[in-house]
Design a protein around this motif. Sequence first.
Motif, PDB file in Angstrom:
ATOM      1  N   GLU A  16     -15.181   3.112  48.401  1.00 54.42           N
ATOM      2  CA  GLU A  16     -14.565   2.699  47.133  1.00 54.42           C
ATOM      3  C   GLU A  16     -13.073   3.030  47.113  1.00 54.42           C
ATOM      4  O   GLU A  16     -12.259   2.253  46.623  1.00 54.42           O
ATOM      5  N   LYS A  17     -12.698   4.181  47.679  1.00 54.55           N
ATOM      6  CA  LYS A  17     -11.306   4.613  47.680  1.00 54.55           C
ATOM      7  C   LYS A  17     -10.525   4.056  48.874  1.00 54.55           C
ATOM      8  O   LYS A  17      -9.318   4.253  48.971  1.00 54.55           O
ATOM      9  N   GLY A  18     -11.221   3.398  49.806  1.00 51.59           N
ATOM     10  CA  GLY A  18     -10.559   2.830  50.977  1.00 51.59           C
ATOM     11  C   GLY A  18      -9.995   3.882  51.918  1.00 51.59           C
ATOM     12  O   GLY A  18      -8.979   3.656  52.573  1.00 51.59           O
ATOM     13  N   LEU A  19     -10.669   5.024  52.009  1.00 52.40           N
ATOM     14  CA  LEU A  19     -10.192   6.121  52.859  1.00 52.40           C
ATOM     15  C   LEU A  19     -10.878   6.095  54.225  1.00 52.40           C
ATOM     16  O   LEU A  19     -11.996   5.606  54.353  1.00 52.40           O
ATOM     17  N   THR A  20     -10.217   6.667  55.207  1.00 51.99           N
ATOM     18  CA  THR A  20     -10.813   6.866  56.529  1.00 51.99           C
ATOM     19  C   THR A  20     -11.209   8.339  56.647  1.00 51.99           C
ATOM     20  O   THR A  20     -10.711   9.194  55.887  1.00 51.99           O
ATOM     21  N   TRP A  21     -12.074   8.637  57.600  1.00 50.26           N
ATOM     22  CA  TRP A  21     -12.422  10.042  57.854  1.00 50.26           C
ATOM     23  C   TRP A  21     -11.163  10.815  58.233  1.00 50.26           C
ATOM     24  O   TRP A  21     -10.985  11.962  57.827  1.00 50.26           O
ATOM     25  N   GLU A  22     -10.293  10.185  59.007  1.00 52.46           N
ATOM     26  CA  GLU A  22      -9.040  10.818  59.430  1.00 52.46           C
ATOM     27  C   GLU A  22      -8.189  11.192  58.219  1.00 52.46           C
ATOM     28  O   GLU A  22      -7.639  12.294  58.140  1.00 52.46           O
ATOM     29  N   ALA A  23      -8.064  10.279  57.250  1.00 50.81           N
ATOM     30  CA  ALA A  23      -7.252  10.530  56.054  1.00 50.81           C
ATOM     31  C   ALA A  23      -7.859  11.652  55.206  1.00 50.81           C
ATOM     32  O   ALA A  23      -7.128  12.513  54.696  1.00 50.81           O
ATOM     33  N   ILE A  24      -9.186  11.639  55.061  1.00 50.61           N
ATOM     34  CA  ILE A  24      -9.840  12.697  54.285  1.00 50.61           C
ATOM     35  C   ILE A  24      -9.625  14.038  54.971  1.00 50.61           C
ATOM     36  O   ILE A  24      -9.290  15.034  54.331  1.00 50.61           O
ATOM     37  N   ALA A  25      -9.818  14.071  56.284  1.00 53.25           N
ATOM     38  CA  ALA A  25      -9.643  15.310  57.048  1.00 53.25           C
ATOM     39  C   ALA A  25      -8.222  15.845  56.904  1.00 53.25           C
ATOM     40  O   ALA A  25      -8.018  17.056  56.749  1.00 53.25           O
ATOM     41  N   GLU A  26      -7.252  14.962  56.939  1.00 52.45           N
ATOM     42  CA  GLU A  26      -5.855  15.380  56.797  1.00 52.45           C
ATOM     43  C   GLU A  26      -5.624  16.004  55.422  1.00 52.45           C
ATOM     44  O   GLU A  26      -4.995  17.053  55.303  1.00 52.45           O
ATOM     45  N   LYS A  27      -6.159  15.375  54.371  1.00 52.67           N
ATOM     46  CA  LYS A  27      -6.003  15.901  53.006  1.00 52.67           C
ATOM     47  C   LYS A  27      -6.719  17.239  52.833  1.00 52.67           C
ATOM     48  O   LYS A  27      -6.265  18.112  52.106  1.00 52.67           O
ATOM     49  N   VAL A  28      -7.849  17.389  53.499  1.00 54.75           N
ATOM     50  CA  VAL A  28      -8.661  18.600  53.377  1.00 54.75           C
ATOM     51  C   VAL A  28      -8.163  19.709  54.307  1.00 54.75           C
ATOM     52  O   VAL A  28      -8.389  20.889  54.053  1.00 54.75           O
ATOM     53  N   GLY A  29      -7.471  19.325  55.388  1.00 56.44           N
ATOM     54  CA  GLY A  29      -7.012  20.306  56.365  1.00 56.44           C
ATOM     55  C   GLY A  29      -8.096  20.691  57.350  1.00 56.44           C
ATOM     56  O   GLY A  29      -8.271  21.860  57.671  1.00 56.44           O
ATOM     57  N   ALA A  30      -8.840  19.685  57.819  1.00 53.28           N
ATOM     58  CA  ALA A  30      -9.950  19.929  58.747  1.00 53.28           C
ATOM     59  C   ALA A  30      -9.884  18.931  59.895  1.00 53.28           C
ATOM     60  O   ALA A  30      -9.211  17.902  59.805  1.00 53.28           O
ATOM     61  N   SER A  31     -10.617  19.226  60.940  1.00 60.31           N
ATOM     62  CA  SER A  31     -10.772  18.290  62.048  1.00 60.31           C
ATOM     63  C   SER A  31     -11.551  17.073  61.563  1.00 60.31           C
ATOM     64  O   SER A  31     -12.565  17.230  60.873  1.00 60.31           O
ATOM     65  N   PRO A  32     -11.127  15.865  61.936  1.00 63.09           N
ATOM     66  CA  PRO A  32     -11.880  14.673  61.526  1.00 63.09           C
ATOM     67  C   PRO A  32     -13.326  14.672  62.023  1.00 63.09           C
ATOM     68  O   PRO A  32     -14.220  14.216  61.314  1.00 63.09           O
ATOM     69  N   VAL A  33     -13.567  15.191  63.224  1.00 65.07           N
ATOM     70  CA  VAL A  33     -14.924  15.208  63.771  1.00 65.07           C
ATOM     71  C   VAL A  33     -15.796  16.174  62.976  1.00 65.07           C
ATOM     72  O   VAL A  33     -16.905  15.836  62.563  1.00 65.07           O
ATOM     73  N   TRP A  34     -15.290  17.390  62.720  1.00 65.49           N
ATOM     74  CA  TRP A  34     -16.061  18.363  61.952  1.00 65.49           C
ATOM     75  C   TRP A  34     -16.304  17.845  60.535  1.00 65.49           C
ATOM     76  O   TRP A  34     -17.427  17.902  60.023  1.00 65.49           O
ATOM     77  N   LEU A  35     -15.258  17.351  59.877  1.00 59.49           N
ATOM     78  CA  LEU A  35     -15.383  16.857  58.509  1.00 59.49           C
ATOM     79  C   LEU A  35     -16.433  15.754  58.417  1.00 59.49           C
ATOM     80  O   LEU A  35     -17.299  15.776  57.535  1.00 59.49           O
ATOM     81  N   THR A  36     -16.382  14.802  59.328  1.00 59.25           N
ATOM     82  CA  THR A  36     -17.359  13.702  59.322  1.00 59.25           C
ATOM     83  C   THR A  36     -18.769  14.246  59.502  1.00 59.25           C
ATOM     84  O   THR A  36     -19.701  13.846  58.798  1.00 59.25           O
ATOM     85  N   SER A  37     -18.932  15.178  60.424  1.00 57.37           N
ATOM     86  CA  SER A  37     -20.248  15.772  60.657  1.00 57.37           C
ATOM     87  C   SER A  37     -20.767  16.482  59.408  1.00 57.37           C
ATOM     88  O   SER A  37     -21.944  16.348  59.057  1.00 57.37           O
ATOM     89  N   ALA A  38     -19.909  17.206  58.720  1.00 51.88           N
ATOM     90  CA  ALA A  38     -20.312  17.887  57.488  1.00 51.88           C
ATOM     91  C   ALA A  38     -20.703  16.868  56.418  1.00 51.88           C
ATOM     92  O   ALA A  38     -21.710  17.031  55.730  1.00 51.88           O
ATOM     93  N   CYS A  39     -19.915  15.799  56.301  1.00 52.06           N
ATOM     94  CA  CYS A  39     -20.201  14.767  55.292  1.00 52.06           C
ATOM     95  C   CYS A  39     -21.460  13.974  55.622  1.00 52.06           C
ATOM     96  O   CYS A  39     -22.100  13.426  54.726  1.00 52.06           O
TER      97      CYS A  39
END
Length: 146
Positions: A16-39
């Motif tokens: 809905e927000k048009g975000l990528t895992w990479e963009a979310i990870a950057e905003k959160v301050g986490a690795s994109p791979v770890w963040l995606t796995s957690a989500c």
Amino acid sequence: MDKVTMTETIIASKLEKGLTWEAIAEKVGASPVWLTSACLGMNSASPEQAAAICDCLGLGSEVSTALQKFPTKIWEQTVPTDPLVYRFYEIMGVYGDTLKEVIQEKFGDGIMSAIDFNMEVDKEENPKGDRVVVTMSGKFLKYSAW
């Protein structure tokens, strides 16, 4: 909220927000791979990480609580049919024993940790076709004798 519902809620908000895992990870301050796995429900987040993910996606406390729950890491034991996931299955089928031999020759009898572990996914531009670069780094854990 269970992990499946959590994942569905997160993905719906991400789309809905048009975000990528990479963009979310950057905003959160986490690795994109770890963040995606957690989500996707395969890792747990700290309260701070869960709050940051939910703030980024505009999600409530029930999602934050679900992100913090310890996962049960169970997956289907059948051969995956998604072509991308299948290729990793195929790689392990063809090269798994080779990797085991090479790792144990270099380190001794033991395993590579999937707990004390990092993974990165990068894109390498190449005139013959872009390349997927997957880098895995896990602590070596020596088997002990008693």
